[in-house]
Design a protein around this motif. Structure first.
Motif, PDB file in Angstrom:
ATOM      1  N   GLN A   1       1.106  -1.250   0.113  1.00 18.70           N
ATOM      2  CA  GLN A   1       0.047   0.261  -0.166  1.00 18.70           C
ATOM      3  C   GLN A   1       1.009   1.560   0.006  1.00 18.70           C
ATOM      4  OE1 GLN A   1      -3.062   0.219  -0.178  1.00 18.70           O
ATOM      5  NE2 GLN A   1      -2.969   1.847  -0.291  1.00 18.70           N
ATOM      6  N   GLU A   2       2.197   1.168   0.540  1.00 19.17           N
ATOM      7  CA  GLU A   2       3.158   2.426   0.528  1.00 19.17           C
ATOM      8  C   GLU A   2       3.350   2.529  -1.434  1.00 19.17           C
ATOM      9  OE1 GLU A   2       7.721   3.179   1.960  1.00 19.17           O
ATOM     10  OE2 GLU A   2       6.016   2.145   3.378  1.00 19.17           O
ATOM     11  N   LEU A   3       3.989   1.853  -2.461  1.00 23.37           N
ATOM     12  CA  LEU A   3       3.800   1.847  -3.155  1.00 23.37           C
ATOM     13  C   LEU A   3       2.725   3.058  -3.917  1.00 23.37           C
ATOM     14  CD1 LEU A   3       6.042  -1.160  -4.097  1.00 23.37           C
ATOM     15  CD2 LEU A   3       7.002   0.646  -3.201  1.00 23.37           C
ATOM     16  N   VAL A   4       1.880   1.913  -3.810  1.00 22.57           N
ATOM     17  CA  VAL A   4       0.349   2.931  -4.114  1.00 22.57           C
ATOM     18  C   VAL A   4       0.005   3.983  -3.628  1.00 22.57           C
ATOM     19  CG1 VAL A   4      -2.097   2.267  -4.180  1.00 22.57           C
ATOM     20  CG2 VAL A   4      -1.013   0.272  -4.593  1.00 22.57           C
TER      21      VAL A   4
ATOM     22  N   VAL B   1       1.570   1.401 -10.740  1.00 19.45           N
ATOM     23  CA  VAL B   1       2.149   0.726 -10.178  1.00 19.45           C
ATOM     24  C   VAL B   1       2.192  -0.315 -10.470  1.00 19.45           C
ATOM     25  CG1 VAL B   1       2.566  -1.348  -7.779  1.00 19.45           C
ATOM     26  CG2 VAL B   1       2.003   1.364  -7.262  1.00 19.45           C
ATOM     27  N   VAL B   2       3.001  -1.438 -10.878  1.00 18.27           N
ATOM     28  CA  VAL B   2       3.047  -2.312 -11.637  1.00 18.27           C
ATOM     29  C   VAL B   2       3.613  -4.044 -11.556  1.00 18.27           C
ATOM     30  CG1 VAL B   2       3.430  -3.410 -14.407  1.00 18.27           C
ATOM     31  CG2 VAL B   2       3.270  -0.785 -13.738  1.00 18.27           C
TER      32      VAL B   2
ATOM     33  N   LEU C   1      -8.400  -2.487  -8.973  1.00 18.28           N
ATOM     34  CA  LEU C   1      -7.495  -1.359  -8.131  1.00 18.28           C
ATOM     35  C   LEU C   1      -7.119  -0.734  -8.598  1.00 18.28           C
ATOM     36  CD1 LEU C   1      -7.366  -0.545  -4.591  1.00 18.28           C
ATOM     37  CD2 LEU C   1      -5.033  -1.532  -4.704  1.00 18.28           C
ATOM     38  N   ASP C   2      -7.500   0.939  -8.454  1.00 20.47           N
ATOM     39  CA  ASP C   2      -7.398   1.980  -9.317  1.00 20.47           C
ATOM     40  C   ASP C   2      -5.712   2.598  -8.898  1.00 20.47           C
ATOM     41  OD1 ASP C   2      -7.957   4.798 -11.097  1.00 20.47           O
ATOM     42  OD2 ASP C   2      -7.188   5.980  -9.595  1.00 20.47           O
ATOM     43  N   LYS C   3      -5.036   2.755 -10.526  1.00 19.49           N
ATOM     44  CA  LYS C   3      -3.449   2.858 -10.195  1.00 19.49           C
ATOM     45  C   LYS C   3      -2.167   1.991 -10.299  1.00 19.49           C
ATOM     46  CE  LYS C   3      -2.160   5.358  -6.954  1.00 19.49           C
ATOM     47  NZ  LYS C   3      -1.315   7.030  -6.217  1.00 19.49           N
ATOM     48  N   VAL C   4      -2.999  -0.271 -10.591  1.00 23.42           N
ATOM     49  CA  VAL C   4      -2.186  -0.949 -10.217  1.00 23.42           C
ATOM     50  C   VAL C   4      -2.370  -1.823 -11.336  1.00 23.42           C
ATOM     51  CG1 VAL C   4      -2.151  -2.674  -8.541  1.00 23.42           C
ATOM     52  CG2 VAL C   4      -2.323  -0.763  -7.687  1.00 23.42           C
ATOM     53  N   PHE C   5      -1.314  -1.874 -11.722  1.00 23.50           N
ATOM     54  CA  PHE C   5      -1.147  -3.213 -12.849  1.00 23.50           C
ATOM     55  C   PHE C   5      -0.602  -3.832 -12.250  1.00 23.50           C
ATOM     56  CE2 PHE C   5      -1.928   1.481 -13.630  1.00 23.50           C
ATOM     57  CZ  PHE C   5      -3.001   1.210 -15.221  1.00 23.50           C
ATOM     58  N   THR C   6      -0.491  -5.409 -13.412  1.00 22.82           N
ATOM     59  CA  THR C   6      -0.503  -6.063 -13.373  1.00 22.82           C
ATOM     60  C   THR C   6       0.340  -7.201 -14.699  1.00 22.82           C
ATOM     61  OG1 THR C   6       0.201  -8.539 -11.848  1.00 22.82           O
ATOM     62  CG2 THR C   6      -1.746  -7.725 -13.175  1.00 22.82           C
TER      63      THR C   6
ATOM     64  N   TYR D   1      -2.534   6.201 -19.472  1.00 26.47           N
ATOM     65  CA  TYR D   1      -3.131   5.508 -17.810  1.00 26.47           C
ATOM     66  C   TYR D   1      -2.999   7.100 -17.478  1.00 26.47           C
ATOM     67  CZ  TYR D   1      -4.398   6.131 -12.830  1.00 26.47           C
ATOM     68  OH  TYR D   1      -4.852   6.051 -11.432  1.00 26.47           O
ATOM     69  N   LEU D   2      -1.403   7.170 -17.483  1.00 25.84           N
ATOM     70  CA  LEU D   2      -0.858   9.070 -16.928  1.00 25.84           C
ATOM     71  C   LEU D   2      -1.181  10.132 -18.171  1.00 25.84           C
ATOM     72  CD1 LEU D   2       1.948   6.975 -15.003  1.00 25.84           C
ATOM     73  CD2 LEU D   2       0.393   8.096 -14.305  1.00 25.84           C
ATOM     74  N   MET D   3      -0.919   9.737 -19.456  1.00 17.46           N
ATOM     75  CA  MET D   3      -0.721  10.850 -20.340  1.00 17.46           C
ATOM     76  C   MET D   3      -1.881  11.030 -21.000  1.00 17.46           C
ATOM     77  SD  MET D   3       2.120  11.485 -19.163  1.00 17.46           S
ATOM     78  CE  MET D   3       1.987  12.731 -20.396  1.00 17.46           C
ATOM     79  N   GLY D   4      -2.732   9.835 -21.148  1.00 21.31           N
ATOM     80  CA  GLY D   4      -3.911   9.965 -21.818  1.00 21.31           C
ATOM     81  C   GLY D   4      -4.020   9.672 -23.492  1.00 21.31           C
ATOM     82  N   LYS D   5      -2.076   9.127 -23.865  1.00 18.14           N
ATOM     83  CA  LYS D   5      -2.193   8.685 -25.035  1.00 18.14           C
ATOM     84  C   LYS D   5      -0.388   8.070 -25.044  1.00 18.14           C
ATOM     85  CE  LYS D   5      -1.029  13.115 -27.070  1.00 18.14           C
ATOM     86  NZ  LYS D   5      -0.357  13.280 -28.744  1.00 18.14           N
ATOM     87  N   SER D   6      -0.623   7.006 -25.614  1.00 19.78           N
ATOM     88  CA  SER D   6       0.894   6.445 -26.163  1.00 19.78           C
ATOM     89  C   SER D   6       1.887   6.053 -27.163  1.00 19.78           C
ATOM     90  CB  SER D   6       0.978   5.596 -24.534  1.00 19.78           C
ATOM     91  OG  SER D   6       2.160   4.607 -24.989  1.00 19.78           O
ATOM     92  N   VAL D   7       3.010   6.157 -27.078  1.00 15.61           N
ATOM     93  CA  VAL D   7       3.345   5.761 -28.319  1.00 15.61           C
ATOM     94  C   VAL D   7       4.540   4.714 -28.231  1.00 15.61           C
ATOM     95  CG1 VAL D   7       4.214   7.972 -28.994  1.00 15.61           C
ATOM     96  CG2 VAL D   7       5.788   6.897 -27.408  1.00 15.61           C
ATOM     97  N   ILE D   8       3.967   3.783 -27.077  1.00 19.42           N
ATOM     98  CA  ILE D   8       4.514   2.523 -26.757  1.00 19.42           C
ATOM     99  C   ILE D   8       3.698   1.616 -28.045  1.00 19.42           C
ATOM    100  CG2 ILE D   8       5.063   0.417 -25.741  1.00 19.42           C
ATOM    101  CD1 ILE D   8       5.303   2.451 -22.966  1.00 19.42           C
TER     102      ILE D   8
END
Length: 494
Positions: free
Chosen positions: A231-234, A240-241, A453-458, A486-493
């Motif tokens: 939870q500290e990382l969250v 968090v991935v 959980l919001d902002k937690v990915f796996t 999620y963070l920037m709204g779009k991605s070039v990856i």
């Protein structure tokens, strides 16, 4: 395209390896350098077929067919033939972050789906990938990559292939990435689950240095969920991935399985590598097979690694037990059609070494372990087995049935359980109350990767279960893309 008639003019030439008699005396890589002209002609064998199944990366009948990373294989095969090595490297790394790992430990589903392999012998894709990336390192083309800073902070738990892949891609688009690893070295099972002769740890450390130079932070000897709360990382990071893998080893529920001398294969391999790196096995902090009768229960790559490691220790004997039947010498088209992964007998490096010493393959098929017996000190001394046959039950499922009169007792001083993994460990998922699937994996849709959980990915084995390194790398990359969105709204990856 390389050479239009290359597949007709040149035959497949497999990579050369050091002889078993030589290589069992050390822990060094077994592969030998290839003649440049051979590499060129092997690249020329690629047909540049209209539909290149080699980079399809799909599941057929539960098995990978083609490369899950969707590597642009025909392109770099042709570039090798033309001598355009730097361009080949650029095309390879357009889709693959760490070819030095996959070219050594991936079973190459790309070759299983190769169109040429349907009629002749497949292109040596895996070894050509190896040649490209090693030349790239030698020429200095592999350099740290870092994107323009975004001010966003991301924590990644686990430094196996999925975690490193996610870290690499998130770093290239400018996020501040911190990787948490509970071991003392980076790499996860690449470091402590695969022996040195198959993947030299200098190769993992070489990439680790580049990732650090690119700006990625690594915090070692720190177990999330134990040393620090998940939870500290969250709370502290923007995302968090979780890439902690599927590290819960499958046990064997038979009498005597708790005796001294019975170990999980991953523990046997892990402490051996750590002792090798720390002291060249001089500290004695490993499980030795020297002078012992070794029984390995389970096949696959891990079982092979246990065979090879036991031989290097100087074991008295080594046998592998597999409950499945011996695969056929060639693909059976009726039940295993191309481009499915070919289910045929493979003699890997560990079996080669055992055969060179004893004259016979260490594998025993259609055999089931009934119990283990110990001595007065509680040490394993015997493994009791019975042969089985696979028959259909009333519901039409294939089930093992014991064959009467086939009981056998095997001498055993060391028993290694190489039967795969059940799923991820529970600590982090329980703390964060993450949803799990029926196999205990953390639940998140493929190509979405976000948990409940919001902002937690796996990503990786923690999400999909035990799988291939290429799936872990691809999941790490795609999870990085979703975090970036999620963070920037779009991605070039991509």
């Amino acid at each position: 395209m390389g050479k239009a008639t290359g597949f007709l003019e040149y035959t497949r030439i497999n990579p050369k390896k050091r002889s078993p008699e030589e290589r069992i005396r050390d822990w060094n890589e077994i592969r030998l350098p290839r003649d440049p002209e051979v590499v060129k002609t092997q690249g020329a064998r690629c047909m540049n077929c209209g539909i290149p199944f080699c980079h399809s990366g799909v599941l057929l009948n539960g098995m990978a067919s083609g490369c899950p990373l969707h590597n642009l294989i025909p392109e770099w095969n042709g570039l090798i033939y033309k001598g355009q090595w730097e361009e080949a490297y650029k095309r390879l790394t357009r889709t693959s972050p760490f070819p030095e790992f996959t070219s050594r430990v991936c079973p190459a589903p790309c070759e299983g789906a190769c169109t040429e392999g349907h009629i002749l012998e497949s292109v040596t894709i895996n070894s050509l990938e190896y040649e490209i990336i090693e030349k790239a390192f030698a020429e200095g083309w592999v350099v740290p990559r870092k994107g323009k800073a975004t001010g966003r902070k991301i924590a990644i738990v686990g430094s196996g292939p999925a975690g490193l892949s996610a870290a690499y891609y998130l770093n290239t688009v400018g996020h501040e990435v911190t990787v948490y690893e509970r071991s003392d070295r980076v790499g996860g099972l690449m470091m402590y689950g695969i022996p040195n002769m198959k993947l030299e740890k200098r190769i993992v450390e070489r990439r680790f240095v580049l990732l650090k130079e690119s700006g990625i932070n690594f915090i070692l000897n720190t177990e999330v969920g134990n040393d620090i709360p998940a939870q500290e990382l969250v709370d502290q990071y923007d995302a968090v991935v979780l890439c902690a893998g599927a590290t819960k080893a499958r046990g064997l529920d038979v009498e005597g399985s708790q005796l001294k001398g019975v170990h999980y294969a991953v523990d046997f391999l892990g402490v051996n590598t750590k002792s090798l790196l720390d002291s060249n096995l001089q500290d004695g902090k490993f499980i030795s097979a020297e002078g012992k009768n070794v029984i390995i229960i389970g096949g696959g790559d891990t079982g092979t690694d246990c065979v090879a490691t036991s031989i290097r220790h100087g074991c008295k004997s080594v046998y592998q037990f597999e409950i499945m039947p011996e695969p056929p010498a060639q693909r059976i088209e009726e039940s295993n059609p191309w481009p499915e992964w070919p289910k045929k007998l493979k003699v890997d490096y560990g079996q080669e070494e055992a055969i060179s010493l004893s004259g016979k393959d260490p594998r025993n098929y259609l055999i089931s372990t009934k119990k283990m017996a110990g001595n007065e000190k509680g040490e394993v001394k015997e493994v009791h087995t019975v042969e089985i046959a696979w028959v259909k039950n009333a519901s039409g499922r294939m089930v093992p049935q014991e064959v009467p009169g086939t009981e056998k007792v095997w001498q055993a001083d060391l028993v290694l359980l190489a039967m795969g993994f059940l799923g991820p460990e529970d600590r982090i998922a329980d703390e964060l109350k993450l949803d799990r699937d029926s196999r205990s994996n953390v639940k998140a849709e493929y190509e979405v990767f976000q948990t409940n959980l919001d902002k937690v990915f796996t990503a990786g084995d923690m999400r999909r279960g035990q799988s291939l390194i290429v799936w872990a790398l691809q999941e790490g990359k795609l999870a990085a893309r979703e975090v970036d969105k999620y963070l920037m709204g779009k991605s070039v990856i991509k």
